[in-house]
Design an enzyme around this catalytic site. Structure first.
Site, PDB file in Angstrom:
ATOM      1  N   ARG A 169      -1.992   7.136 -11.614  1.00 57.94           N
ATOM      2  CA  ARG A 169      -3.087   7.168 -12.594  1.00 57.94           C
ATOM      3  C   ARG A 169      -4.390   7.726 -12.010  1.00 57.94           C
ATOM      4  NH1 ARG A 169      -1.944   0.983 -14.189  1.00 57.94           N
ATOM      5  NH2 ARG A 169      -0.843   1.135 -12.199  1.00 57.94           N
TER       6      ARG A 169
ATOM      7  N   ALA B 108       0.824  -1.213   0.000  1.00 55.53           N
ATOM      8  CA  ALA B 108       0.000   0.000   0.000  1.00 55.53           C
ATOM      9  C   ALA B 108       0.854   1.257   0.000  1.00 55.53           C
ATOM     10  CB  ALA B 108      -0.912  -0.006   1.228  1.00 55.53           C
TER      11      ALA B 108
ATOM     12  N   ASN C 292     -39.533  22.079  25.160  1.00 57.30           N
ATOM     13  CA  ASN C 292     -39.704  22.690  23.846  1.00 57.30           C
ATOM     14  C   ASN C 292     -38.663  23.787  23.651  1.00 57.30           C
ATOM     15  OD1 ASN C 292     -41.776  22.928  21.462  1.00 57.30           O
ATOM     16  ND2 ASN C 292     -41.137  24.997  22.027  1.00 57.30           N
TER      17      ASN C 292
ATOM     18  N   LYS D 224      -3.576   6.256  -3.059  1.00 54.88           N
ATOM     19  CA  LYS D 224      -4.620   5.520  -3.782  1.00 54.88           C
ATOM     20  C   LYS D 224      -5.452   4.616  -2.878  1.00 54.88           C
ATOM     21  CE  LYS D 224      -3.574   2.136  -6.637  1.00 54.88           C
ATOM     22  NZ  LYS D 224      -3.120   1.471  -7.870  1.00 54.88           N
TER      23      LYS D 224
ATOM     24  N   ASP E 201      -4.966  -2.391  -3.680  1.00 52.35           N
ATOM     25  CA  ASP E 201      -5.953  -1.722  -4.541  1.00 52.35           C
ATOM     26  C   ASP E 201      -6.956  -2.700  -5.151  1.00 52.35           C
ATOM     27  OD1 ASP E 201      -4.302  -3.011  -6.331  1.00 52.35           O
ATOM     28  OD2 ASP E 201      -3.823  -1.253  -7.533  1.00 52.35           O
TER      29      ASP E 201
ATOM     30  N   GLY F 135       8.968  -0.247  -6.602  1.00 49.08           N
ATOM     31  CA  GLY F 135       8.285  -1.384  -7.210  1.00 49.08           C
ATOM     32  C   GLY F 135       7.760  -2.358  -6.180  1.00 49.08           C
TER      33      GLY F 135
ATOM     34  N   LYS G 136     -24.896  19.031  18.247  1.00 45.09           N
ATOM     35  CA  LYS G 136     -23.574  18.427  18.399  1.00 45.09           C
ATOM     36  C   LYS G 136     -23.411  18.037  19.857  1.00 45.09           C
ATOM     37  CE  LYS G 136     -20.107  19.983  19.988  1.00 45.09           C
ATOM     38  NZ  LYS G 136     -18.973  20.713  20.554  1.00 45.09           N
TER      39      LYS G 136
ATOM     40  N   ASN H  67      -6.969   1.265 -10.550  1.00 39.73           N
ATOM     41  CA  ASN H  67      -5.824   2.145 -10.810  1.00 39.73           C
ATOM     42  C   ASN H  67      -6.211   3.520 -11.306  1.00 39.73           C
ATOM     43  OD1 ASN H  67      -3.667   0.041 -10.432  1.00 39.73           O
ATOM     44  ND2 ASN H  67      -4.919  -0.922 -11.999  1.00 39.73           N
TER      45      ASN H  67
ATOM     46  N   GLY I  34      -0.362  -7.782 -15.523  1.00 41.00           N
ATOM     47  CA  GLY I  34       0.736  -8.671 -15.865  1.00 41.00           C
ATOM     48  C   GLY I  34       0.176  -9.922 -16.536  1.00 41.00           C
TER      49      GLY I  34
HETATM   50  C1  UD1 Z   1       0.445  -5.140 -10.410  1.00 39.13           C
HETATM   51  C2  UD1 Z   1       1.245  -6.332 -10.922  1.00 39.13           C
HETATM   52  C3  UD1 Z   1       0.535  -6.902 -12.130  1.00 39.13           C
HETATM   53  C4  UD1 Z   1      -0.869  -7.298 -11.779  1.00 39.13           C
HETATM   54  C5  UD1 Z   1      -1.623  -6.145 -11.133  1.00 39.13           C
HETATM   55  C6  UD1 Z   1      -2.944  -6.662 -10.553  1.00 39.13           C
HETATM   56  C7  UD1 Z   1       3.584  -5.858 -10.448  1.00 39.13           C
HETATM   57  C8  UD1 Z   1       4.902  -5.466 -10.985  1.00 39.13           C
HETATM   58  N1  UD1 Z   1       2.586  -5.910 -11.297  1.00 39.13           N
HETATM   59  O1  UD1 Z   1       0.448  -4.159 -11.405  1.00 39.13           O
HETATM   60  O2  UD1 Z   1       1.239  -8.051 -12.610  1.00 39.13           O
HETATM   61  O3  UD1 Z   1      -1.546  -7.755 -12.940  1.00 39.13           O
HETATM   62  O4  UD1 Z   1      -0.860  -5.574 -10.066  1.00 39.13           O
HETATM   63  O5  UD1 Z   1      -3.769  -5.648 -10.108  1.00 39.13           O
HETATM   64  O6  UD1 Z   1       3.463  -6.129  -9.268  1.00 39.13           O
HETATM   65  N2  UD1 Z   1       3.108  -0.646  -4.409  1.00 39.13           N
HETATM   66  C9  UD1 Z   1       3.962  -0.475  -3.344  1.00 39.13           C
HETATM   67  N3  UD1 Z   1       5.226  -0.036  -3.587  1.00 39.13           N
HETATM   68  C10 UD1 Z   1       5.689   0.210  -4.825  1.00 39.13           C
HETATM   69  C11 UD1 Z   1       4.805   0.032  -5.922  1.00 39.13           C
HETATM   70  C12 UD1 Z   1       3.517  -0.419  -5.668  1.00 39.13           C
HETATM   71  O7  UD1 Z   1       3.584  -0.687  -2.188  1.00 39.13           O
HETATM   72  O8  UD1 Z   1       6.857   0.599  -4.972  1.00 39.13           O
HETATM   73  C13 UD1 Z   1       1.716  -1.111  -4.121  1.00 39.13           C
HETATM   74  C14 UD1 Z   1       0.662  -0.159  -4.655  1.00 39.13           C
HETATM   75  O9  UD1 Z   1       0.294   0.763  -3.640  1.00 39.13           O
HETATM   76  C15 UD1 Z   1      -0.482  -1.088  -5.021  1.00 39.13           C
HETATM   77  C16 UD1 Z   1       0.197  -2.399  -5.314  1.00 39.13           C
HETATM   78  O10 UD1 Z   1       1.511  -2.321  -4.817  1.00 39.13           O
HETATM   79  O11 UD1 Z   1      -1.391  -1.263  -3.968  1.00 39.13           O
HETATM   80  C17 UD1 Z   1       0.264  -2.694  -6.816  1.00 39.13           C
HETATM   81  O12 UD1 Z   1       0.937  -1.624  -7.468  1.00 39.13           O
HETATM   82  P1  UD1 Z   1       0.389  -1.052  -8.832  1.00 39.13           P
HETATM   83  O13 UD1 Z   1       1.280   0.052  -9.250  1.00 39.13           O
HETATM   84  O14 UD1 Z   1      -1.048  -0.781  -8.762  1.00 39.13           O
HETATM   85  O15 UD1 Z   1       0.664  -2.300  -9.800  1.00 39.13           O
HETATM   86  P2  UD1 Z   1      -0.059  -2.655 -11.155  1.00 39.13           P
HETATM   87  O16 UD1 Z   1       0.529  -1.829 -12.232  1.00 39.13           O
HETATM   88  O17 UD1 Z   1      -1.520  -2.620 -10.992  1.00 39.13           O
HETATM   89 CA    CA Z   2      -2.843  -1.973  -9.405  1.00 34.32          CA
END
Ligand code: UD1
Ligand code: CA
Length: 463
Positions: free
Chosen positions: A16, A10, A381, A23, A107, A81, A355, A231, A142
Site C-alpha cells: 500500500r 518486518a 585564511n 515499508k 510498522d 502472512g 569533507k 500502511n 483486525g
Molecule cells: C495486521 C493484523 C491486524 C492488525 C494490524 C495492526 C494480521 C493478519 N493482521 O494487519 O489484525 O489490526 O496488523 O496494525 O496480522 N509481515 C511479515 N511477513 C508477512 C506479512 C507481514 O513480516 O508475510 C509484517 C509486515 O512487514 C508488517 C507486519 O507484519 O510489519 C504487519 O503486516 P501488515 O501487512 O501491515 O498487516 P496489517 O494488514 O496491518
Molecule cells: Ca500494518
C-alpha cells in the site's frame, strides 16, 4: 525461567506504500520506522531482539545493524502472512532458549517505552495476550470479537461479515502480542490460509488458543495513538505529524526556542539543549546535538552533527556528520560533509564545501571553496575559489596547511602537499610541492604585457 525475547515482523512488502523501499525503512522524521520499534524494545529486550525480514531483507538488516548491532535476524523467504512470519522465527527462538516472546509489527513507529511497559504489565499470567485499541473507524485493522463480554477471537477486516459477527465495536488489534513459545509450537502449525487474503494470520492464534482453554487476554490500551499502524503514505504523514508535534511541544516546554515550530522537523533521537534557537523550515535528524545558544537558521538540514554554543548555522546550509565548535559561523549556503570539524570562531561562508577536513580555531574559508581531506591550522585564511585536489582518480590524499597561513584566491593544492605555518600563497597558484613555514610561494605563469592591443592577433602574437 527461560529467556524473554522480542520478535519484530518486518518482512512484508508494504504494497500500500507503492514504493520499492521496504515499508519498515520508510522514514518518520528522518529515521526508519523500524528504528522506533527497536528503540522501544531495547529497554526490556536488549540482546534478545529478533527481526523477521524478507522483502528487501538485505537493506533492512543493514539499516537495523547500524543502530542495533546485536539484533538477530531470521529470513521469511516468501511473505505468506504474519502467522507464517512468526513460524519462521520459531526454530531460532527455541534454540536460544526463549520461553516467551513479545511479537510486534514493524510498522508501529509511534510505539514508545511507556505503552510497551503498560502492555507487558497487563500480560502477566496469560498464555497469549494482545494489545487492543478502540478507533472511531476500525478501517483495515483486525476486529476484536467479543460476545457477552467474552472474547471470541480476532477477525481480519477483509473477512469480517456483519451478518456473522454483528456491527464492529471499534475495538481493534494493535499488532502487539505476548506469547508463550510452547503455545506457538502447538498452534502455529494449525493455522490455515483459507481466508480472503490467502495468508496465514497470526491473529488466528487467538481463536485456536481459546478453543483449547489457554488463558487469553486482550489488553485494552485505550484510544492510543501510540499503537497506530502505518500502511499508506497518508498514515505515514499522519504519524509523522503527530510525532513532530509531540517532539516540538516537549522541546518548547524544555526551553528550546522554535520559530515556526510547525515547519521544524527534529528527530526524537536528536539532543537539543534548552536555549538553542531554531528557525523553520529546517530539519535536524539522526544523533545530532544542538547546544544552548547555538542558532540554526531557516532552510538548513542538519544530520548526525554537533553544533556548539554560540555557533550560527546560517540559511540554506547542509551538515552531515559534522562538528561545529563554539562560536563558529557557517553559511549561508555552506555544505559540511562527513568528517568536517570547524574550530571555535572559524568561518565557513557561501558555497564552501568541507569533507573530512579540520578547520582550525578562527580560520576562515569564506567563499566558493572545496576543502577535502585537509587539516588547516588556526588563524589561516583560505581565499575565494581555493580547491584541495585530493583525488587522483584512484586514491585520496591529504593537504596540510599550517597556522596563520594565507592562501590566495583561486589556488589549487594538489595533494599530498604541505603548506607551512605563516606561509603565503599567491593567487591563482597551483601548488604541487610543499611550502615551508614563513615562505611566499607563487606557482603560476608570469604575466606578460605585450604592447598595444590593436597590433595583436587573437592569439596574442604581433602581426
Ligand atoms: C495486521 C493484523 C491486524 C492488525 C494490524 C495492526 C494480521 C493478519 N493482521 O494487519 O489484525 O489490526 O496488523 O496494525 O496480522 N509481515 C511479515 N511477513 C508477512 C506479512 C507481514 O513480516 O508475510 C509484517 C509486515 O512487514 C508488517 C507486519 O507484519 O510489519 C504487519 O503486516 P501488515 O501487512 O501491515 O498487516 P496489517 O494488514 O496491518
Ligand atoms: Ca500494518
Amino acid at each position: 525461567m527461560g529467556i524473554q525475547a522480542a520478535c519484530v515482523l518486518a518482512a512484508g512488502k508494504g504494497t500500500r506504500m507503492h514504493s520499492a523501499k521496504p515499508k519498515v525503512l520508510q522514514t518518520v522524521l528522518g529515521e526508519p520506522m523500524v528504528r522506533y520499534v527497536l528503540h522501544a524494545l531495547e529497554e526490556h529486550f536488549a540482546g534478545n531482539i529478533w527481526l523477521v525480514t524478507g522483502h528487501g531483507a538485505e537493506a533492512v538488516q543493514k539499516s537495523v545493524l547500524s543502530f542495533a548491532p546485536d539484533a538477530h535476524f531470521v529470513l521469511q523467504r516468501e511473505q505468506l502472512g504474519t502467522g507464517h512470519a512468526l513460524a519462521c522465527a520459531l526454530p531460532a527462538l527455541k534454540e536460544a532458549g526463549v520461553d516467551r516472546v513479545l511479537v510486534i509489527n514493524g510498522d508501529i513507529p509511534l510505539v514508545g517505552r511507556k505503552v510497551l511497559a503498560d502492555f507487558l504489565a497487563g500480560c502477566a499470567d496469560t498464555d497469549l495476550a494482545f494489545a487492543t485499541i478502540t478507533l472511531p473507524d476500525p478501517g483495515a485493522y483486525g476486529r476484536i470479537v467479543r460476545k457477552d463480554g467474552h472474547l471470541l477471537g480476532i477477525v481480519e477486516a477483509k473477512d469480517y461479515e456483519i451478518s456473522r459477527y454483528g456491527a464492529p465495536s471499534g475495538e481493534v488489534n494493535a499488532g502487539l502480542y505476548s506469547l508463550k513459545l510452547a503455545l506457538c509450537e502447538e498452534l502455529l502449525p494449525l493455522i490455515g490460509n483459507a481466508n480472503k487474503s490467502g495468508e496465514y494470520y497470526i491473529t488466528d492464534l487467538v481463536g485456536l488458543a481459546l478453543e483449547r482453554g489457554y488463558t487469553v487476554k486482550g489488553v485494552v490500551c485505550g484510544n492510543n495513538t501510540a499503537l497506530l499502524g502505518v500502511n499508506s503514505p497518508l498514515e505515514l504523514a499522519e504519524a509523522e505529524a503527530m510525532l513532530q508535534k509531540s517532539v516540538n511541544s516537549a522541546l518548547l516546554a524544555s526551553g528550546v526556542l522554535l520559530h515556526a515550530p510547525q515547519t521544524v522537523r527534529i528527530s526524537p533521537f536528536a539532543e537539543i539543549e534548552p536555549g538553542a534557537d531554531i528557525t523553520g523550515p529546517c530539519e535536524i535528524t539522526g544523533h545530532s546535538r544542538v547546544c544552548a545558544d547555538a542558532r540554526i537558521m531557516t532552510s538548513c538540514v542538519v544530520r548526525d552533527s554537533v553544533v556548539e554554543g554560540g555557533a550560527e548555522i546560517r540559511p540554506f546550509s547542509h551538515l552531515e556528520n559534522a562538528i561545529v565548535h563554539a562560536e563558529a559561523l557557517v553559511g549561508p549556503y555552506a555544505r559540511l560533509r562527513p568528517g568536517a570539524e570547524l574550530g571555535c570562531r572559524s568561518h565557513v561562508g557561501n558555497f564552501v564545501e568541507l569533507k573530512k577536513t579540520q578547520l582550525g580555531e578562527g580560520a576562515k574559508a569564506n567563499h566558493l571553496t572545496y576543502l577535502g581531506d585537509a587539516v588547516i591550522g588556526s588563524g589561516t585564511n583560505i581565499g575565494a575559489g581555493t580547491i584541495t585536489c585530493n583525488y587522483d582518480g584512484r586514491h585520496k590524499f591529504q593537504t596540510h596547511i599550517g597556522a596563520n597561513a594565507f592562501i590566495g584566491s583561486n589556488t589549487a593544492m594538489v595533494a599530498p602537499v604541505r603548506v607551512g605555518d605563516n606561509a603565503l600563497i599567491g593567487a591563482g597558484s597551483i601548488i604541487t610541492k610543499d611550502v615551508p613555514d614563513n615562505e611566499l610561494a607563487i606557482a603560476r605563469a608570469r604575466q606578460k604585457n605585450l604592447g598595444a592591443r590593436r597590433n595583436l592577433g587573437t592569439d596574442g602574437e604581433k602581426k
